[in-house]
Design a protein around this motif. Sequence first.
Motif, PDB file in Angstrom:
ATOM      1  N   UNK A 196      29.979  44.786  51.058  1.00  0.00           N
ATOM      2  CA  UNK A 196      30.973  45.582  51.315  1.00  0.00           C
ATOM      3  C   UNK A 196      32.139  45.494  50.128  1.00  0.00           C
ATOM      4  N   UNK A 197      31.940  46.113  49.369  1.00  0.00           N
ATOM      5  CA  UNK A 197      32.935  46.311  48.247  1.00  0.00           C
ATOM      6  C   UNK A 197      34.355  47.057  48.782  1.00  0.00           C
ATOM      7  N   UNK A 198      35.356  46.601  48.312  1.00  0.00           N
ATOM      8  CA  UNK A 198      36.687  47.346  49.011  1.00  0.00           C
ATOM      9  C   UNK A 198      36.870  48.659  48.536  1.00  0.00           C
ATOM     10  N   UNK A 203      44.255  53.963  44.243  1.00  0.00           N
ATOM     11  CA  UNK A 203      43.308  54.008  42.745  1.00  0.00           C
ATOM     12  C   UNK A 203      42.815  52.572  42.611  1.00  0.00           C
ATOM     13  N   UNK A 204      42.944  51.614  43.499  1.00  0.00           N
ATOM     14  CA  UNK A 204      42.433  50.504  43.042  1.00  0.00           C
ATOM     15  C   UNK A 204      41.754  49.612  44.033  1.00  0.00           C
ATOM     16  N   UNK A 205      40.302  49.541  43.762  1.00  0.00           N
ATOM     17  CA  UNK A 205      39.325  49.027  44.762  1.00  0.00           C
ATOM     18  C   UNK A 205      39.403  47.460  44.815  1.00  0.00           C
ATOM     19  N   UNK A 206      40.343  46.796  45.075  1.00  0.00           N
ATOM     20  CA  UNK A 206      40.784  45.463  45.084  1.00  0.00           C
ATOM     21  C   UNK A 206      41.307  44.795  46.405  1.00  0.00           C
ATOM     22  N   UNK A 207      40.881  43.756  46.614  1.00  0.00           N
ATOM     23  CA  UNK A 207      41.297  43.055  48.004  1.00  0.00           C
ATOM     24  C   UNK A 207      41.306  41.588  47.780  1.00  0.00           C
ATOM     25  N   UNK A 208      41.798  40.770  48.745  1.00  0.00           N
ATOM     26  CA  UNK A 208      41.777  39.348  48.810  1.00  0.00           C
ATOM     27  C   UNK A 208      41.706  38.876  50.122  1.00  0.00           C
ATOM     28  N   UNK A 209      40.863  37.732  50.413  1.00  0.00           N
ATOM     29  CA  UNK A 209      40.847  37.417  51.828  1.00  0.00           C
ATOM     30  C   UNK A 209      40.872  35.713  51.762  1.00  0.00           C
TER      31      UNK A 209
END
Length: 285
Positions: A196-198, A203-209
């Motif tokens: 499950x890529x973000x 314009x930024x496919x980046x996340x934090x959990x």
Amino acid sequence: MELKRDRLAQLETYPNFQFCLLDVADKPALLGLFVGGAFDQVIHLAAQAGVRYSIDNPDSYAQSNLIGFLNVLEACRAFVPRHLIYASSSSVYGLSTAMPYATTDKADRPVSFYAATKRANELMAHTYSHLYNIPITGLRFFTVYGPWGRPDMALFKFTDAILNGRPIDVYNDGDMSRDFTYIDDIVESLTRLLPLPPASENGTPNTVFNIGLGAPVKLLDFVDNIESALGISATRNYLPLQPGEVINTWADTRDLEARINFRPQVTVASGVRAFVDWYRAYYGV
């Protein structure tokens, strides 16, 4: 080192497992691994860990956690995977007093160099994701424990000391709490997140959990659980709060649960008992 070798022996029983010994701070070696690997997914967990050790040995953290992580990002820039997952830490919340910790909270006041390197990793990941469109997920682990765990962690040290008749050091007079997270819950969360890529946001496919049980346990209650699992009472040496330590941690994991339809669930009582059972079997005590 013996514990590491025995961990590796467990992994080598899996037919698709391959081990390559290299230093992530060695950029040519790491790039060479990616050239031959054709990786479509990457989970980066290598780091110099531990808060207290970073007080006296910051160079080790700069090499492994900053240069090493930069090299991983560079490798993923050259050979873009479908998803890069990396280990951050609950320590990034530092002096924050808002409880439970949420990923939307500010994390700009770390109290150890280890925490600073992990927060730097998050900023580096965001930048590379934005510039090179690399799907990246950072995971803020909350006090991971369980069988085969690190010998410098409290559970391992306390168990070893109690079984060998030594006192245990209890910092801040025991007035601390941690959101202890059992290793099986970490693995399950990683397994569910990997495919499950973000999605790209601005314009930024980046996340934090956050990954934590979501139920902080007082340090003295944690010691009680170890004593119960061992059937032995500890001699407790009460000491002041150590530099770089935070008093409480508590994970808000609602965004993680929404993403993977799972929340960590192993209680401290059952997790500690599983560790003690492993410890006794491994060391024959």
